[in-house]
Design a protein around this motif. Structure first.
Motif, mmCIF file in Angstrom:
data_model
loop_
_atom_site.group_PDB
_atom_site.id
_atom_site.type_symbol
_atom_site.label_atom_id
_atom_site.label_comp_id
_atom_site.label_asym_id
_atom_site.label_seq_id
_atom_site.Cartn_x
_atom_site.Cartn_y
_atom_site.Cartn_z
ATOM 1 N N PRO A 33 -40.535 63.467 -51.389
ATOM 2 C CA PRO A 33 -39.124 63.915 -50.791
ATOM 3 C C PRO A 33 -39.072 63.180 -49.753
ATOM 4 C CG PRO A 33 -41.246 65.022 -50.177
ATOM 5 C CD PRO A 33 -41.672 63.950 -51.044
ATOM 6 N N ALA A 34 -37.590 63.316 -49.472
ATOM 7 C CA ALA A 34 -36.957 62.623 -48.275
ATOM 8 C C ALA A 34 -37.361 63.120 -47.069
ATOM 9 C CB ALA A 34 -35.601 63.128 -48.197
ATOM 10 N N ASN A 35 -37.864 61.764 -46.299
ATOM 11 C CA ASN A 35 -38.458 62.233 -44.822
ATOM 12 C C ASN A 35 -37.554 62.249 -43.774
ATOM 13 O OD1 ASN A 35 -41.194 62.126 -45.834
ATOM 14 N ND2 ASN A 35 -41.053 59.866 -45.978
ATOM 15 N N PRO A 36 -37.741 63.044 -42.972
ATOM 16 C CA PRO A 36 -36.765 63.047 -41.862
ATOM 17 C C PRO A 36 -36.501 61.759 -40.822
ATOM 18 C CG PRO A 36 -38.727 64.115 -41.132
ATOM 19 C CD PRO A 36 -38.854 63.767 -42.522
ATOM 20 N N THR A 37 -36.125 60.641 -41.309
ATOM 21 C CA THR A 37 -35.993 59.632 -40.645
ATOM 22 C C THR A 37 -35.382 59.642 -39.440
ATOM 23 O OG1 THR A 37 -33.957 58.929 -41.660
ATOM 24 C CG2 THR A 37 -36.038 57.899 -42.886
ATOM 25 N N GLU A 38 -34.409 60.435 -39.047
ATOM 26 C CA GLU A 38 -33.594 60.709 -37.931
ATOM 27 C C GLU A 38 -34.670 61.041 -36.857
ATOM 28 O OE1 GLU A 38 -30.950 60.105 -35.072
ATOM 29 O OE2 GLU A 38 -30.717 59.627 -37.337
ATOM 30 N N GLU A 39 -35.534 62.091 -37.244
ATOM 31 C CA GLU A 39 -36.563 62.569 -36.085
ATOM 32 C C GLU A 39 -37.678 61.436 -35.954
ATOM 33 O OE1 GLU A 39 -38.595 66.080 -37.293
ATOM 34 O OE2 GLU A 39 -36.559 66.922 -38.057
ATOM 35 N N TYR A 40 -37.804 60.655 -36.813
ATOM 36 C CA TYR A 40 -38.963 59.455 -36.483
ATOM 37 C C TYR A 40 -38.115 58.443 -35.767
ATOM 38 C CZ TYR A 40 -42.047 60.797 -40.269
ATOM 39 O OH TYR A 40 -43.306 61.402 -40.935
ATOM 40 N N ALA A 41 -36.936 58.231 -35.739
ATOM 41 C CA ALA A 41 -36.049 57.241 -34.945
ATOM 42 C C ALA A 41 -36.295 57.844 -33.501
ATOM 43 C CB ALA A 41 -34.772 57.173 -35.557
ATOM 44 N N GLN A 42 -35.687 59.200 -33.345
ATOM 45 C CA GLN A 42 -35.631 59.635 -32.199
ATOM 46 C C GLN A 42 -37.009 59.759 -31.397
ATOM 47 O OE1 GLN A 42 -34.052 63.424 -32.444
ATOM 48 N NE2 GLN A 42 -31.902 62.703 -32.610
ATOM 49 N N LEU A 43 -38.256 59.919 -32.047
ATOM 50 C CA LEU A 43 -39.564 60.193 -31.710
ATOM 51 C C LEU A 43 -40.260 58.516 -30.962
ATOM 52 C CD1 LEU A 43 -42.200 61.195 -31.110
ATOM 53 C CD2 LEU A 43 -42.721 60.604 -33.182
ATOM 54 N N PHE A 44 -39.729 57.617 -32.028
ATOM 55 C CA PHE A 44 -40.024 56.254 -31.572
ATOM 56 C C PHE A 44 -39.238 55.734 -30.491
ATOM 57 C CE2 PHE A 44 -42.552 56.060 -35.398
ATOM 58 C CZ PHE A 44 -43.838 55.850 -35.178
ATOM 59 N N ALA A 45 -37.999 56.155 -30.370
ATOM 60 C CA ALA A 45 -37.019 55.436 -29.234
ATOM 61 C C ALA A 45 -37.693 56.181 -28.091
ATOM 62 C CB ALA A 45 -35.674 56.022 -29.529
ATOM 63 N N ALA A 46 -37.955 57.491 -28.074
ATOM 64 C CA ALA A 46 -38.541 58.021 -26.778
ATOM 65 C C ALA A 46 -39.632 57.521 -26.469
ATOM 66 C CB ALA A 46 -38.754 59.308 -27.083
ATOM 67 N N LEU A 47 -40.594 57.212 -27.591
ATOM 68 C CA LEU A 47 -41.933 56.563 -26.866
ATOM 69 C C LEU A 47 -41.897 55.080 -26.496
ATOM 70 C CD1 LEU A 47 -44.155 57.552 -29.889
ATOM 71 C CD2 LEU A 47 -44.168 58.306 -27.700
ATOM 72 N N ILE A 48 -40.991 54.350 -27.110
ATOM 73 C CA ILE A 48 -40.646 52.705 -26.428
ATOM 74 C C ILE A 48 -40.077 52.926 -25.189
ATOM 75 C CG2 ILE A 48 -39.152 50.966 -27.148
ATOM 76 C CD1 ILE A 48 -39.805 51.494 -30.046
ATOM 77 N N ALA A 49 -38.936 54.058 -25.049
ATOM 78 C CA ALA A 49 -38.506 54.042 -23.795
ATOM 79 C C ALA A 49 -39.454 54.429 -22.506
ATOM 80 C CB ALA A 49 -37.170 55.225 -23.687
ATOM 81 N N ARG A 50 -40.203 55.258 -22.916
ATOM 82 C CA ARG A 50 -41.050 55.772 -21.874
ATOM 83 C C ARG A 50 -42.146 54.809 -21.434
ATOM 84 N NH1 ARG A 50 -44.698 60.814 -23.218
ATOM 85 N NH2 ARG A 50 -44.461 59.980 -25.024
ATOM 86 N N THR A 51 -42.526 53.864 -22.489
ATOM 87 C CA THR A 51 -43.338 52.720 -22.452
ATOM 88 C C THR A 51 -42.812 51.702 -21.619
ATOM 89 O OG1 THR A 51 -44.683 53.157 -24.362
ATOM 90 C CG2 THR A 51 -44.981 51.126 -23.291
ATOM 91 N N ALA A 52 -41.570 51.711 -21.788
ATOM 92 C CA ALA A 52 -40.753 50.510 -21.147
ATOM 93 C C ALA A 52 -40.660 50.826 -19.350
ATOM 94 C CB ALA A 52 -39.222 50.395 -21.571
ATOM 95 N N LYS A 53 -40.417 52.229 -19.266
ATOM 96 C CA LYS A 53 -40.459 52.414 -17.987
ATOM 97 C C LYS A 53 -41.623 52.492 -17.068
ATOM 98 C CE LYS A 53 -36.915 56.034 -18.570
ATOM 99 N NZ LYS A 53 -36.546 57.613 -18.586
ATOM 100 N N ASP A 54 -42.831 53.046 -18.043
ATOM 101 C CA ASP A 54 -44.169 52.758 -17.613
ATOM 102 C C ASP A 54 -44.239 51.044 -17.313
ATOM 103 O OD1 ASP A 54 -44.807 55.135 -17.865
ATOM 104 O OD2 ASP A 54 -45.835 55.069 -19.604
ATOM 105 N N VAL A 55 -43.993 50.364 -17.798
ATOM 106 C CA VAL A 55 -44.022 48.619 -17.455
ATOM 107 C C VAL A 55 -43.129 48.465 -16.472
ATOM 108 C CG1 VAL A 55 -43.618 46.530 -18.491
ATOM 109 C CG2 VAL A 55 -44.543 48.076 -20.189
ATOM 110 N N ASP A 56 -42.367 49.198 -16.208
ATOM 111 C CA ASP A 56 -41.169 48.807 -14.966
ATOM 112 C C ASP A 56 -41.861 49.101 -13.809
ATOM 113 O OD1 ASP A 56 -39.220 47.400 -16.292
ATOM 114 O OD2 ASP A 56 -38.055 49.274 -16.626
#
Length: 131
Positions: A33-56
């Motif tokens: 079945p088609a996977n919800p790629t938009e949800e994955y993209a938002q999830l990983f974008a949020a995780l990457i942004a949060r990690t970048a803030k932690d690094v800052d």
């Protein structure tokens, strides 16, 4: 951060629809079945942004170039002085607490003695502390 980028790319590759090539029929991923790629993209974008803030935040918490050994030593001396003052105040408070505890224990002992005398029918005699 690199781990999250790697995971994000892996999930995006897994969820990507197969590319069609001319004259070649593929059955890969047609039954999935088609996977919800938009949800994955938002999830990983949020995780990457949060990690970048932690690094800052970690970078900002590092000592600045303006912080020299002399400044750090002065700061440590100031903290030690404050620590000694707080320790002295604590010792005084503990001493006063011990004195108050002794008074309370003495008063409780007097009360207990008075109650025992009252229960035994003996006339109440004033204790030396009451005189």
């Amino acid at each position: 951060l690199a781990d999250q980028f790697c995971n994000a790319i892996g999930v995006l590759q897994q969820c990507a629809p197969p590319a069609s090539f001319s004259n070649i029929q593929t059955a890969i991923n047609k039954d999935q079945p088609a996977n919800p790629t938009e949800e994955y993209a938002q999830l990983f974008a949020a995780l990457i942004a949060r990690t970048a803030k932690d690094v800052d935040v970690l970078i900002d918490s590092l000592p600045s170039e303006e912080s020299t050994a002399a400044l750090q030593a002065a700061s440590l001396r100031q903290l030690e002085e404050e620590n000694h003052e707080a320790a002295a105040r604590l010792e005084e408070v503990v001493y006063r607490g011990d004195m108050l505890l002794e008074k309370i224990q003495s008063a409780l002992a007097d009360i207990a003695q008075s109650q025992l005398r009252t229960r035994n029918g003996a006339p109440s005699q004033p204790s030396p502390a009451e005189s």
